[in-house]
Design a protein around this motif. Structure first.
Motif, short mmCIF file in Angstrom:
data_model
loop_
_atom_site.label_atom_id
_atom_site.label_comp_id
_atom_site.label_asym_id
_atom_site.label_seq_id
_atom_site.Cartn_x
_atom_site.Cartn_y
_atom_site.Cartn_z
N SER A 32 0.82 -1.22 0.00
CA SER A 32 0.00 0.00 0.00
C SER A 32 0.85 1.27 0.00
O SER A 32 0.35 2.35 -0.28
CB SER A 32 -0.94 0.00 1.21
N LEU A 33 2.15 1.13 0.31
CA LEU A 33 3.04 2.30 0.37
C LEU A 33 4.03 2.35 -0.79
O LEU A 33 5.00 3.08 -0.75
CB LEU A 33 3.80 2.30 1.70
N LEU A 34 3.76 1.54 -1.84
CA LEU A 34 4.62 1.54 -3.03
C LEU A 34 3.94 2.30 -4.16
O LEU A 34 2.73 2.16 -4.37
CB LEU A 34 4.88 0.10 -3.51
N VAL A 35 4.71 3.10 -4.88
CA VAL A 35 4.20 3.78 -6.07
C VAL A 35 5.22 3.60 -7.20
O VAL A 35 6.42 3.42 -6.93
CB VAL A 35 3.95 5.29 -5.83
N PRO A 36 4.77 3.63 -8.46
CA PRO A 36 5.72 3.47 -9.58
C PRO A 36 6.72 4.61 -9.62
O PRO A 36 6.43 5.73 -9.21
CB PRO A 36 4.82 3.48 -10.82
N LEU A 37 7.91 4.30 -10.13
CA LEU A 37 8.97 5.32 -10.25
C LEU A 37 9.45 5.32 -11.69
O LEU A 37 10.01 4.34 -12.16
CB LEU A 37 10.12 4.98 -9.29
N LYS A 38 9.18 6.42 -12.38
CA LYS A 38 9.53 6.51 -13.80
C LYS A 38 10.93 7.08 -13.95
O LYS A 38 11.30 8.03 -13.27
CB LYS A 38 8.51 7.42 -14.51
N LYS A 39 11.72 6.50 -14.83
CA LYS A 39 13.08 6.99 -15.05
C LYS A 39 13.08 8.00 -16.19
O LYS A 39 12.35 7.85 -17.17
CB LYS A 39 14.00 5.82 -15.42
N SER A 40 13.93 9.02 -16.07
CA SER A 40 14.01 10.06 -17.10
C SER A 40 15.20 9.83 -18.02
O SER A 40 15.24 10.37 -19.13
CB SER A 40 14.13 11.44 -16.45
N GLY A 41 16.21 9.07 -17.56
CA GLY A 41 17.43 8.90 -18.34
C GLY A 41 18.18 10.20 -18.55
O GLY A 41 18.96 10.34 -19.48
N GLY A 42 17.91 11.20 -17.69
CA GLY A 42 18.56 12.50 -17.81
C GLY A 42 17.96 13.40 -18.86
O GLY A 42 18.53 14.43 -19.20
N ARG A 43 16.78 13.01 -19.39
CA ARG A 43 16.12 13.82 -20.44
C ARG A 43 14.98 14.65 -19.86
O ARG A 43 14.34 14.23 -18.90
CB ARG A 43 15.53 12.90 -21.53
N ASN A 44 14.73 15.80 -20.52
CA ASN A 44 13.61 16.63 -20.08
C ASN A 44 12.36 16.27 -20.88
O ASN A 44 12.32 15.27 -21.60
CB ASN A 44 13.97 18.12 -20.21
N ASN A 45 11.29 17.11 -20.79
CA ASN A 45 10.03 16.77 -21.44
C ASN A 45 10.08 16.89 -22.97
O ASN A 45 9.16 16.49 -23.65
CB ASN A 45 8.88 17.64 -20.90
N GLN A 46 11.19 17.42 -23.48
CA GLN A 46 11.38 17.48 -24.94
C GLN A 46 12.26 16.33 -25.43
O GLN A 46 12.54 16.24 -26.61
CB GLN A 46 12.03 18.81 -25.33
N GLY A 47 12.70 15.48 -24.50
CA GLY A 47 13.57 14.38 -24.87
C GLY A 47 15.03 14.76 -25.00
O GLY A 47 15.84 13.96 -25.44
N LYS A 48 15.35 16.01 -24.62
CA LYS A 48 16.75 16.45 -24.73
C LYS A 48 17.51 16.11 -23.45
O LYS A 48 16.98 16.27 -22.35
CB LYS A 48 16.81 17.96 -24.97
#
Length: 275
Positions: A32-48
Motif C-alpha cells: 500500500s506504500l509503493l508507487v511506480p517510479l519513472k526513469k528520465s534517463g537525464g532527459r527533459n520533457n522534450q527528450g533532450k
C-alpha cells in the motif's frame, strides 16, 4: 550492522565489500506504500539530455516515506526494518494504534516491536521519537530535522548522519549539522531522536563498474581527456594536468565558494563548514 569482504573468486568480487543487512527483518515491502517510479534517463520533457551520465539501472518502486511525522500523540509499533533502493538509509514500517501504516527513516538502534511516538509536548527523548527542538535536551544526537515548521525533514537523512543540538536562545536553536556547519533553526521545527541507520554504508566497495550501471550511473568522462571545445580543462599534447580545476562553464571548483554573499539565510549560519 556489519560489512563482509567477499572471497576473490571472480575479478568483480576481489575488492567487493558488501553490507551484511543483519538489521533488515524482511524483504517484502508494504504494497500500500509503493508507487511506480519513472526513469528520465537525464532527459527533459522534450527528450533532450539535460543531465549527463544518467540512464539504465534496475527497475525500482518508490516507498512513500513519512518525513513530516505529523500524526501527533498516537503511538506506533515498529513492524519491520527494510531496505530502500531509493536511499542509503534503512526505513522502518510502523503501524499506529488506529491501524494506519507508514514508512519512516529508521534511526540506528530501532528494533522491531518497539513503540515510538511523535508529539509537540510530553514526549520522551528516546530513539525514534519525533518532537520539536524546544523539547529536546541540549547535547542530544538528532536526525531528520525540519528547516521550516511543517515542511518535513530535509536535514540529516542519509545513512549514518546525525546532528547535535548545541544551544537554545529565544526562538532559535543552534544545531551542529553533519557538514560541520553550525546553524540556527526555529525551535518549532521537528527532529527525530538518534542518528540515521546503516552507518556502515560508507565502508561498502562496489568492486566493479557494472554495479554503478545497476544503480543507473553511466560512465563519466574526465574533463582532462576532453577537447578544448568540450571543456575548459580539455586539450593539450599528451597527458596535461588541465590547469586550474573548473566546471564546464568555467566556474572554479575544489574549494571555490559559490554561495551568494547576499543570500537571505546567511544570517542563520553561525559557523560555515570547513573546506
Amino acid at each position: 550492522m556489519s560489512v563482509r569482504k567477499l572471497k576473490p573468486i571472480t575479478p568483480g568480487q576481489r575488492f567487493r565489500v558488501v553490507n551484511e543487512f543483519d538489521t533488515i527483518t524482511t524483504d517484502k515491502p508494504e504494497k500500500s506504500l509503493l508507487v511506480p517510479l519513472k526513469k528520465s534517463g537525464g532527459r527533459n520533457n522534450q527528450g533532450k539530455m539535460t543531465m549527463r551520465y544518467i540512464g539504465g539501472g534496475h527497475k525500482k518502486k518508490y516507498r512513500l516515506v513519512d518525513f513530516k511525522r505529523n500524526k501527533f500523540d498516537v503511538e506506533a509499533k515498529v513492524v519491520s526494518i527494510e531496505y530502500d533502493p531509493n536511499r542509503t538509509a534503512f526505513i522502518a514500517l510502523v503501524q499506529y494504534t488506529d491501524g494506519e501504516k507508514r514508512y519512516i527513516i529508521a534511526p540506528a538502534g530501532l528494533k522491531v516491536d518497539q513503540t515510538i511516538v511523535a508529539g509537540m509536548s510530553n514526549v520522551a527523548p528516546e530513539i525514534g521519537n519525533a518532537m520539536p527542538l524546544s523539547q529536546i535536551p541540549l547535547g542530544t544526537v538528532i536526525s531528520c530535522i525540519e528547516l521550516r515548521p511543517g515542511q518535513g525533514a530535509n536535514i540529516a537523512r542519509s545513512a549514518g548522519t546525525f546532528a547535535q543540538l548545541m544551544a537554545k536562545d529565544g526562538r532559535y536553536a543552534t544545531v551542529k549539522l553533519p557538514s560541520g556547519e553550525t546553524r540556527m533553526i526555529l525551535l518549532t521545527c521537528l527532529a527525530t531522536i538518534g542518528a540515521v541507520s546503516n552507518s556502515d554504508h560508507q565502508l561498502i566497495v562496489s568492486g566493479k563498474a557494472g554495479r554503478s550501471r545497476w544503480l543507473g550511473r553511466r560512465p563519466r568522462t574526465r574533463p582532462v581527456v576532453m577537447n578544448p571545445v568540450d571543456h575548459p580543462m580539455g586539450g593539450g599534447e599528451g597527458r596535461a594536468t588541465g590547469g586550474h580545476p573548473r566546471s564546464r562553464k568555467g566556474i572554479p571548483a575544489k574549494g571555490y565558494r559559490t554561495r551568494s554573499k547576499t543570500k537571505a539565510s546567511n544570517k542563520y549560519i553561525v559557523e560555515r563548514r570547513k573546506k
